[in-house]
Design an enzyme around this catalytic site. Sequence first.
Site: not given
Length: 263
Positions: A163, A168, A170, A177, A227, A230
């Site tokens: 991203a 993101s 995150h 993750d 993913e 994630h």
Amino acid sequence: MGMLLLAGCAEGDTQDPGGQADSPAEDETTAEDSTEQADTEVTEDSEEPKSTAEQSPESEAEPASEASWDPESIHVLVNRANPLDPIDFVPSDLAVADAPNEFGDPELREEPAETLEELFAAAEADGIQLWVTTAYRDFEFQQALYDQYVADQGEEAADRFSARPGYSEHQTGLAVDVADLEDRDCYLRACFGETEAGQWVAENAPEFGFIIRYPEGAEEIVGFQYEPWHLRYVGVETAVEVTEQGLTLEEYWDQPPAPDYLD
Ligand SMILES: [Zn+2]
């Protein structure tokens, strides 16, 4: 920290990531106006005629949550069409999750930090060892990460798995993750979803409020390749429903697909 080597991932796996977390989180609906009041006539008033929008018999139960654009909400929607606002947002309640990790002291917001610890403990009880690779990543870290990917592989390739800063999950403090560091072959790769650890995560994460945010075959909706590592925290009720219904968050929240950046 500071290690910018998170691998991209191949594709081509054929595993259905939608775990079957059959959890009993079935309450809700209750607050609705109950239809079972079988008292006949009365008619007078007692019941305001609801605005029409409510009466489609088809549309089952209300979803447990709706999309939010408040970055402090656990239901904030972040994707290519929805950057964080402000773009350099920092969560106010970051906490360190006490969990095995690769780069030291993984930070998440308090609620997911707590349930992540419970998730890891449950995994361990089932003989599954998990590690956090990265969790909260601030704007500057994401900038450095993304810039390096672009320098190495070009923007088009980088955009498929990393991203841009401000876009993101995150950066919300709600995403983490995970990996099995003893299985380097599937480290941050699609094949993690086929490993014992990956399958355990897909099946059990929803009970702790986490979903596989980028499921297989959903790139045109979520903007990212599969993913299976994630995890995004959305709370237990929402996580269980999203997973059981096999939806992306965009679909569940009735939001448009976000395959591309708007600029
Ligand atoms: Zn991630």
